[in-house]
Design an enzyme around this catalytic site. Structure first.
Site, mmCIF file in Angstrom:
data_model
loop_
_atom_site.group_PDB
_atom_site.id
_atom_site.type_symbol
_atom_site.label_atom_id
_atom_site.label_comp_id
_atom_site.label_asym_id
_atom_site.label_seq_id
_atom_site.Cartn_x
_atom_site.Cartn_y
_atom_site.Cartn_z
ATOM 1 N N LYS A 29 0.862 -1.185 0.000
ATOM 2 C CA LYS A 29 0.000 0.000 0.000
ATOM 3 C C LYS A 29 0.893 1.228 0.000
ATOM 4 O O LYS A 29 2.036 1.169 0.472
ATOM 5 C CB LYS A 29 -0.892 0.024 1.242
ATOM 6 C CG LYS A 29 -2.166 0.819 1.073
ATOM 7 C CD LYS A 29 -3.220 0.038 0.311
ATOM 8 C CE LYS A 29 -4.475 0.837 0.068
ATOM 9 N NZ LYS A 29 -5.564 -0.016 -0.443
HETATM 10 P P1 NAD Z 1 -13.426 7.279 -2.817
HETATM 11 O O1 NAD Z 1 -12.499 8.382 -2.558
HETATM 12 O O2 NAD Z 1 -13.951 7.094 -4.206
HETATM 13 O O3 NAD Z 1 -14.724 7.386 -1.857
HETATM 14 C C1 NAD Z 1 -14.650 7.570 -0.487
HETATM 15 C C2 NAD Z 1 -15.975 8.197 -0.083
HETATM 16 O O4 NAD Z 1 -16.095 8.201 1.337
HETATM 17 C C3 NAD Z 1 -16.114 9.646 -0.547
HETATM 18 O O5 NAD Z 1 -17.401 9.846 -1.107
HETATM 19 C C4 NAD Z 1 -15.969 10.449 0.765
HETATM 20 O O6 NAD Z 1 -16.670 11.666 0.718
HETATM 21 C C5 NAD Z 1 -16.570 9.474 1.735
HETATM 22 N N1 NAD Z 1 -16.179 9.685 3.140
HETATM 23 C C6 NAD Z 1 -14.968 10.003 3.645
HETATM 24 N N2 NAD Z 1 -15.035 10.120 4.980
HETATM 25 C C7 NAD Z 1 -16.317 9.841 5.318
HETATM 26 C C8 NAD Z 1 -17.027 9.777 6.548
HETATM 27 N N3 NAD Z 1 -16.410 10.016 7.704
HETATM 28 N N4 NAD Z 1 -18.353 9.456 6.518
HETATM 29 C C9 NAD Z 1 -18.979 9.201 5.351
HETATM 30 N N5 NAD Z 1 -18.358 9.247 4.165
HETATM 31 C C10 NAD Z 1 -17.066 9.568 4.146
HETATM 32 O O7 NAD Z 1 -12.718 5.967 -2.287
HETATM 33 P P2 NAD Z 1 -13.021 4.447 -2.627
HETATM 34 O O8 NAD Z 1 -12.029 4.017 -3.629
HETATM 35 O O9 NAD Z 1 -14.474 4.255 -2.870
HETATM 36 O O10 NAD Z 1 -12.592 3.778 -1.234
HETATM 37 C C11 NAD Z 1 -13.497 3.689 -0.134
HETATM 38 C C12 NAD Z 1 -13.051 2.544 0.747
HETATM 39 O O11 NAD Z 1 -13.022 1.357 -0.037
HETATM 40 C C13 NAD Z 1 -11.637 2.681 1.335
HETATM 41 O O12 NAD Z 1 -11.608 2.075 2.603
HETATM 42 C C14 NAD Z 1 -10.787 1.902 0.356
HETATM 43 O O13 NAD Z 1 -9.572 1.459 0.942
HETATM 44 C C15 NAD Z 1 -11.741 0.773 0.059
HETATM 45 N N6 NAD Z 1 -11.416 0.050 -1.169
HETATM 46 C C16 NAD Z 1 -11.430 0.676 -2.382
HETATM 47 C C17 NAD Z 1 -11.095 -0.052 -3.515
HETATM 48 C C18 NAD Z 1 -11.148 0.546 -4.905
HETATM 49 O O14 NAD Z 1 -10.859 -0.165 -5.872
HETATM 50 N N7 NAD Z 1 -11.534 1.793 -5.062
HETATM 51 C C19 NAD Z 1 -10.728 -1.399 -3.415
HETATM 52 C C20 NAD Z 1 -10.749 -2.006 -2.155
HETATM 53 C C21 NAD Z 1 -11.085 -1.261 -1.040
#
Ligand code: NAD
Length: 419
Positions: free
Chosen positions: A109
């Site tokens: 990461k």
């Molecule tokens: P992203 O940036 O697209 O979305 C994150 C969202 O969470 C945003 O809309 C943000 O406004 C919101 N957010 C942040 N803090 C918040 C809070 N306190 N309360 C409510 N909403 C809040 O990111 P993503 O890629 O969708 O990632 C989200 C999660 O999924 C992370 O934990 C990431 O590690 C995990 N994840 C993502 C992927 C991927 O391929 N994108 C893969 C595996 C895991």
């Protein structure tokens, strides 16, 4: 400021989860010593010329937790709360996640402590390129392959791919995944995490006898993972009654119109003020009665102090590490079915693996082919974890960790120790 924001140390959670599963597996101490901690950690200084002419120093990290089963794999996060411990936790989870879905990668990461929402596109590009050059000795298609995570996207990956390729002198698309399609990205990658979340929710509903068509859903974090999962659940007939992002929460007991909400968020950048919805607090959102709660924001949003308010039958962890161990224990006691993060959100890294395979072969698949392969991987992995959960009578999280850690342990025993 939303009160469910990240608190606590995610790396402590990652170590505690490891120990719990390793104890049930009766893992020998030598193997524990070899697989528990990150193999390599790099912290870098990133000087960036800001638009007003001054130089700002950012700090970034790249952690390779394991390369036992293959090259390290993991996203890069740009966020003000990035710390080395957070990156170590996320790298650790990547190792078990890749092993749970049985793809030939280890875990890594990366992250930069920054607030991209307050930076111009040019500043973000210069920061990304300088960070890439700082971690250059670690990455490459056969070593360590970054991907998008919170507040990074396909454009970020294009800059990393370009910076890496320019220094080598020829195009190397396989150095990152989650790239734009025109640069060797895979069809289906951008929605892969949410789609994988959806497949595991389908499997859980089948297991528990819940009809998706009649189910109610709450999504915390309406970003890449959360919005795609919400869209697919909506298309399957479920009622998504509330969603949130970092600026607010919207609620409609009769169901939100998810395609319109996605459209609006694309235009204005937030979900608040969505028509035909009322505004609620993050605490009220978590406490809503629903069949499926999808935490899809950041780590530790559900903890010992707020887990008791939850009123969901399934918690599908689209985010990494949204539940602390204390929250786990409370939900377990309340008979909530948890789809653990290293299973639930593994669709992203699975299609990243498909992208890497396509790049290496210079041969690309159509979207349906990607979806079919992804569905097969997610459903098989869900069954594998469920079998351990039932046969060993352990919570789903421990079952998933046992599967992942067990596979890494087997690989390290076979490779033994060098020199
Ligand atoms: P992203 O940036 O697209 O979305 C994150 C969202 O969470 C945003 O809309 C943000 O406004 C919101 N957010 C942040 N803090 C918040 C809070 N306190 N309360 C409510 N909403 C809040 O990111 P993503 O890629 O969708 O990632 C989200 C999660 O999924 C992370 O934990 C990431 O590690 C995990 N994840 C993502 C992927 C991927 O391929 N994108 C893969 C595996 C895991």
């Amino acid at each position: 400021m939303l009160t469910t924001a990240v608190t606590g140390n995610a790396y402590d959670v990652a170590l505690e989860n490891f120990d719990t599963a390793a104890d049930v597996l009766n893992l020998e101490n030598d193997v524990r010593e070899m697989i528990k901690y990150p193999e390599r950690i790099l912290t870098v200084t990133i000087p960036v010329r800001m638009d007003d002419g001054h130089i700002h120093r950012f700090e970034g990290h790249r952690v390779q937790h394991s390369m036992v089963r293959g090259p390290a794999k993991g996203g890069i996060r740009f966020h003000p709360q990035v710390t080395l411990d957070e990156v170590k936790a996320l790298a650790t989870w990547m190792t078990w996640k890749c092993a749970v879905v049985n793809i030939p990668f280890g875990g890594a990461k990366g992250g930069i402590t920054c607030d991209p929402k307050r930076m111009s596109l040019g500043e973000i590009e210069r920061m990304t390129r300088r960070y890439t050059s700082a971690i250059l000795p670690l990455i490459g298609p056969e070593r360590d392959i970054p991907a998008p995570d919170v507040y990074t996207n396909s454009q970020t990956m294009a800059w990393i791919m370009d910076t890496f390729s320019m220094t080598k002198g020829y195009p190397i698309p396989g150095v990152v995944t989650g790239k734009p399609i025109s640069l060797g990205g895979s069809l289906g990658r951008s929605e892969a995490t949410g789609r994988g979340v959806f497949y595991t929710i389908q499997s859980a509903c089948e297991h528990l006898g819940i009809q998706l068509k009649e189910a109610t859903v709450v999504v915390q974090g309406f970003g890449n993972a959360g919005s795609v999962a919400a869209q697919l659940l909506y298309e399957a007939g479920a009622k998504v009654i509330a969603v949130s992002d970092s600026t607010g929460c919207v609620y409609n007991q009769n169901g939100l119109k998810i395609p319109e909400l996605i459209h609006m968020k694309g235009l204005v950048g937030h979900v608040r003020d969505f028509p035909e919805s009322e505004s609620i607090t993050p605490e009220q959102l978590l406490a809503l009665k629903c069949d499926i709660l999808v935490p899809a924001a950041l780590e530790n949003t559900i903890r010992g102090d707020n887990a008791r308010t939850l009123n969901a039958r399934i918690v599908a962890e689209a985010a990494n590490g949204p539940l602390t161990p204390a929250a786990d224990r409370i939900l377990e006691a309340n008979d909530v079915f948890i789809i653990p993060d290293i299973l639930c959100n593994a669709g992203g890294v699975t299609v990243s693996y498909f992208e890497w395979v396509q790049d290496e072969q210079h041969l690309f698949w159509d979207a349906q082919d990607v979806y079919n392969r992804l569905e097969r991987v997610m459903r098989t992995s869900f069954k594998d974890v469920l079998r351990i959960h039932e046969e060993r009578n352990v919570p789903m999280r421990i079952a998933a960790n046992m599967l992942g850690i067990g596979r890494v342990a087997e690989a390290v025993r076979l490779r033994s120790i060098y020199p």
